[in-house]
Design a protein around this motif. Sequence first.
Motif, PDB file in Angstrom:
ATOM      1  N   ARG A   4      16.075  -8.708  18.470  1.00  0.00           N
ATOM      2  CA  ARG A   4      14.916  -7.888  18.984  1.00  0.00           C
ATOM      3  C   ARG A   4      15.027  -6.730  18.361  1.00  0.00           C
ATOM      4  O   ARG A   4      13.977  -5.719  17.937  1.00  0.00           O
ATOM      5  N   ALA A   7      14.142  -6.038  14.936  1.00  0.00           N
ATOM      6  CA  ALA A   7      12.965  -6.317  14.662  1.00  0.00           C
ATOM      7  C   ALA A   7      12.154  -5.147  14.913  1.00  0.00           C
ATOM      8  O   ALA A   7      11.124  -4.819  14.227  1.00  0.00           O
ATOM      9  N   LEU A  10      12.648  -2.623  12.296  1.00  0.00           N
ATOM     10  CA  LEU A  10      11.969  -2.934  10.995  1.00  0.00           C
ATOM     11  C   LEU A  10      10.371  -2.716  11.100  1.00  0.00           C
ATOM     12  O   LEU A  10       9.721  -2.237  10.265  1.00  0.00           O
ATOM     13  N   CYS A  11       9.857  -3.012  12.511  1.00  0.00           N
ATOM     14  CA  CYS A  11       8.424  -2.558  12.719  1.00  0.00           C
ATOM     15  C   CYS A  11       8.301  -1.062  12.772  1.00  0.00           C
ATOM     16  O   CYS A  11       7.264  -0.583  12.072  1.00  0.00           O
ATOM     17  N   MET A  14       7.942  -0.035   8.923  1.00  0.00           N
ATOM     18  CA  MET A  14       6.740  -0.632   8.447  1.00  0.00           C
ATOM     19  C   MET A  14       5.673   0.298   8.853  1.00  0.00           C
ATOM     20  O   MET A  14       4.763   0.814   7.946  1.00  0.00           O
ATOM     21  N   THR A  15       5.719   0.696  10.087  1.00  0.00           N
ATOM     22  CA  THR A  15       4.562   1.647  10.695  1.00  0.00           C
ATOM     23  C   THR A  15       4.609   2.868   9.987  1.00  0.00           C
ATOM     24  O   THR A  15       3.752   3.354   9.448  1.00  0.00           O
ATOM     25  N   VAL A  18       3.256   3.432   6.734  1.00  0.00           N
ATOM     26  CA  VAL A  18       1.970   3.331   6.118  1.00  0.00           C
ATOM     27  C   VAL A  18       1.416   4.786   6.325  1.00  0.00           C
ATOM     28  O   VAL A  18       0.498   5.014   5.555  1.00  0.00           O
ATOM     29  N   PHE A  19       2.197   5.640   7.051  1.00  0.00           N
ATOM     30  CA  PHE A  19       1.566   6.940   6.949  1.00  0.00           C
ATOM     31  C   PHE A  19       2.474   7.886   5.668  1.00  0.00           C
ATOM     32  O   PHE A  19       2.293   9.053   5.615  1.00  0.00           O
ATOM     33  N   ALA A  71     -15.814   8.571 -15.594  1.00  0.00           N
ATOM     34  CA  ALA A  71     -16.572   7.908 -14.422  1.00  0.00           C
ATOM     35  C   ALA A  71     -16.145   8.259 -13.128  1.00  0.00           C
ATOM     36  O   ALA A  71     -16.768   8.381 -12.121  1.00  0.00           O
ATOM     37  N   THR A  75     -15.693  11.937  -8.479  1.00  0.00           N
ATOM     38  CA  THR A  75     -15.479  11.104  -6.905  1.00  0.00           C
ATOM     39  C   THR A  75     -14.284  11.440  -6.365  1.00  0.00           C
ATOM     40  O   THR A  75     -14.105  12.147  -5.160  1.00  0.00           O
ATOM     41  N   ARG A  78     -14.711  15.259  -5.582  1.00  0.00           N
ATOM     42  CA  ARG A  78     -15.461  15.661  -4.385  1.00  0.00           C
ATOM     43  C   ARG A  78     -14.713  15.083  -3.097  1.00  0.00           C
ATOM     44  O   ARG A  78     -14.804  15.788  -2.073  1.00  0.00           O
ATOM     45  N   SER A  82     -13.656  17.829  -0.359  1.00  0.00           N
ATOM     46  CA  SER A  82     -14.383  17.748   0.990  1.00  0.00           C
ATOM     47  C   SER A  82     -13.686  17.603   2.101  1.00  0.00           C
ATOM     48  O   SER A  82     -13.940  17.598   3.170  1.00  0.00           O
TER      49      SER A  82
END
Lengths: 434, 294
Positions: A4, A7, A10-11, A14-15, A18-19, A71, A75, A78, A82
């Motif tokens: 546990r 785990a 690791l979680c 991983m979280t 993300v940042f 192309a 974007t 901007r 912004s």
Amino acid sequence: MRKRIIAIILCALMTVSVFAGGNSETADSKGKTTITVMGGAHLVSVAEIVLQDYMEQHPDIDIRFEKYSYAEYPTKMRIALSQGDTDPDIMIIHDEFVNQLALAGLLKDVTDLIDMDNTVNVLAPATVDGKIYGIPNQVTNQYVFLYRKDVYDKLGLVPPKTFDEFFEQALILKDNGYFAGAWDPSNANCDNMFYDFLYMLGGKVLNDDGSISLDKAEEAIELLQKCWDAGIFHQSIQSDSTEYWTAYNAGLIAAFPGPGANAAYYETNVDPTGNGGYGDIGIAPIMKFAEEGPATYIHNTEYWAISENTDEPEIAADILKYLTQTVEADMLFCNVNEAGIMAKYSTGFIPGLEAVASGEGVDPWPAYGGEKVVSILSKDILENKENLVLPFVDRRSAEIGTIISTVLGEMFLNNTYPDAASAVAAMKAQIEAI
Amino acid sequence: MKPGNTWIEIKRKRHCYAWLSPFIILFLWLQLYPALYGLFISFTDYDGLISMSLVGFDNYGKAFQDPLFWKSLGNTFLLWLYIVPARTFLALILAVILNSKKLIGTTIYRSVILLPYITASAIVAIVFRILLTSDGGLINAIIGTRIGWLDTPELSKVSIAFMNIWRMTGYFALVLLAGMQKIPESVHEAAALDGCGPIRKFFRITIPLMSSEIFFVSLISTIWIFQNVSDVMVLTNGGPVNSSTTLVYYVYRNAFEFSKMGYSSALSYILFAMLIVFSFLLVKFYYGKTEEGK
């Protein structure tokens, strides 16, 4: 229990991942100040080459170059601006976007950086409420007459002085198996030749206050129709399509008036062993389309600008000044040809234009038989600097271009509009609805 | 379940929620929030920079009066009509060939037919441009005549369909192959004992037993065609004269070329609503059929 804990760790990892990749720091670990330059891949690559000397002279500044497709870059820019990102610090922006970004308050006022007495007056698209937000990059993009000297000599022709002369020559060229330019109403970029004709007739798409003009649009369409009906054009987009270069290198095209920036394309796209007259390409002033029309016009340009969010305004200003207000940079811009990057032009700095126009230190252009084409273009700009015409463009211009291309395509391919007047009325109605 | 029990249950399975948290965070952050924000933007005149005032349903009303919206919608439906039946049929044929016991080296073939799918669509489009260019294109050079594959309004959509079918058929063939392989051999053997020939077996046994895979292929094909922007962007730029502009490409142009984020978001939600209706009809049609079958 141990499982546990593993785990959960690791979680958490991983979280956190993300940042990852958050905001970049201005000063890196070696104490260097980082400046980011963003824009279309080609022009940023050109700047990267031009700034090599500057970077050697300023080892405390680390300049990073962010390159995107044409192309994509507006974007990306901007979104970054912004959101308040501190990157990019410096940007190269096409004329139709600089006005939008300046109006949104995302660019720094660079009026004080410009030596007004020594800069050609092509600042209108970058000017908002009397303040200037961009300094011109490439001004040697005026409409010029490009042609095959070998074919012209063989047929006893000289570059035309008026549109009527050009049309007569085009018929002679056609009788001898050559096209006098290329235009394809089915292509989304077919509006470009319409603009050439319109501005050379003295007309406009938009007035300087942004209102719709389309003055001389009927005459421009009628001239296009005359050329199209006479079959003088190869059906492709001039200087910008596989079809065009295939036809060109097969020796089918002998006259190809176009923007000065396109002159460099012939250096890289004409096959020295093909039938395109490599070494025999000539350049001359563009013919007059109408008595009241201008001697030439600048097809479009780009501007160097500084982000309002930059952390390093002084350094950004110094780099911008170097790029746009020094003879040294101009002499580098006019000779860029390395690492697959080819762009030879002059900025709007008059002493730089004069240095390039003198020809000293300017590389010869082999496709043009050793002519220093950028010197000719610079000289031409200097001669016409009091009366330079640069079309007014703003954020609607991309959509306006699409409308004009669609109406022209429907008129020339589908006969949707019986005459120029009804086509212009359709253009006007659709542009007003934007 | 009592509220107290729910909390205990959540506490007991907290490591499961921890495992799920990266996905949930990403989903909320990158999917749900942008989708809801997009819905809000569709009621504004947002230009991608600063201007954002509420305009109510103006963008939706404008869309229904916009001729290019209807044209791009029509083009999208035509592309769907060109692509889905042909691609599903070709994928089925490929699956049958790959499922054949007489075929040697099936593993290699399975990898090879997936190559177009894993190749970047921009690269595929560049290759197809070289093939289909009117002057100097390989196909015209081979057939010895000038056909405007990309520059005539009649053929531009056909060219896009051709490229899309080539690019995606392999993937769908493998999906159908998986479905084909799950049919028990005994069913085929029983049919053979009853004197059923290979063609009859294919139409009476294989296809009915693969209806769920065929349904999946049709549904995903439909959604992907409605979402596809790269094929059109790189191959034809929506031309000539907007003859190959699809709805999602029109959405893209409005957002990123014309700086009309509000209008573009409204178009996206119209597309979203249409996809839901379309998927619902497909599901209803499929389950209606299977219910009848029972």
